[in-house]
Design a protein around this motif. Sequence first.
Motif, PDB file in Angstrom:
ATOM      1  N   THR A  38    -182.323  32.857  19.437  1.00  0.00           N
ATOM      2  CA  THR A  38    -181.342  33.644  18.703  1.00  0.00           C
ATOM      3  C   THR A  38    -182.050  34.751  17.923  1.00  0.00           C
ATOM      4  OG1 THR A  38    -179.991  31.656  18.427  1.00  0.00           O
ATOM      5  CG2 THR A  38    -179.449  33.539  17.043  1.00  0.00           C
TER       6      THR A  38
ATOM      7  N   HIS B 112    -176.279  30.806  15.138  1.00  0.00           N
ATOM      8  CA  HIS B 112    -175.579  31.079  16.400  1.00  0.00           C
ATOM      9  C   HIS B 112    -174.334  31.926  16.169  1.00  0.00           C
ATOM     10  CE1 HIS B 112    -173.865  30.412  20.389  1.00  0.00           C
ATOM     11  NE2 HIS B 112    -172.725  30.115  19.771  1.00  0.00           N
TER      12      HIS B 112
ATOM     13  N   THR C 118    -182.535  26.561  18.441  1.00  0.00           N
ATOM     14  CA  THR C 118    -181.602  27.672  18.266  1.00  0.00           C
ATOM     15  C   THR C 118    -182.338  28.929  17.814  1.00  0.00           C
ATOM     16  OG1 THR C 118    -179.769  26.189  17.741  1.00  0.00           O
ATOM     17  CG2 THR C 118    -179.554  28.473  17.028  1.00  0.00           C
TER      18      THR C 118
END
Length: 315
Positions: free
Chosen positions: A159, A121, A155
């Motif tokens: 991402t 992230h 995530t």
Amino acid sequence: MPDAIVPDPPSTPVALIAPEVAEALAVGAPVVALESTLISHGLPRPDNLEVAARIEIAVRAAGAVPATIAVVDGIARIGLDHEALDVIASSDEVAKVSARDLAVVAARKGHGATTVAATAHLAALAGIKVFATGGIGGVHRDAASSWDESADLQTLGRTGITVVCAGVKSILDVGATLERLETIGVAVVGYGTDRFPGFYRPDSGHPIDWRVDTPEEVAGIMAARTALATDRSALVVANPVAEDDALPAAMHDRVLAEGLALAEKVGVRGKDVTPFLLAHFHQATAGASLVVNVDLVLANASLAGHIAVAHAAGA
């Protein structure tokens, strides 16, 4: 109508990019993000600090700039100086931080070692395209009853970063993890292999649909993903540990079976299973699993550096 109340900006930044990393990003030079959980929670002291330095050296030797990521005194640091790295390696007050925990640790001015999720992230936020780690998290073996699945997967599903790893740890449900990666749109390619790696072993027993053999091939895929707007999720480059560096197959299978049986016997469940089994591997292999871990991380850092260089050359 009363004037709107505008809150004062924070007196200190919540994120900080190291000067060397910022300069590299500004000119399109290759940068590789590195996680910090391995440093604080995965390796014994004082070896952890030495290994952290070796990982950064491996990235530099490939021609890229390393950016180890962590939270220090509440600031998300993209690139650590010696003082910050020493804090992460030596302090007893370093929390293991996933993406959901970043704001909490930042608000409390704490220290945090970033997991794959948090590192990916923050790296993407800074504009870093390539990330090297040991292994990504996945679906746990008892997920059908515990619903235990690593936050890494969600995530990575949102991402756009290229992650170089040695697959997922064999203590997880590798088949289910591959299914989840497909479902959430994460592309997986094998580097020099048609088989998905099993972290301690080069082959988890599961095939991979796509194979690449050079950093330039990976860079080409990265460029095509951007052109086709399919880069909103991660690209996983599965780089198997070398057979000479891997745990012997017989030892691996025996220790895994013993660990699973022992976890069942003593009632270890849910999120406690993974650290229990990792500790069992370390003890039952007399530290050999830790050596494998270091070897594969160094190999991944080097490959990530070469991929970042190839990507920067074609940008």
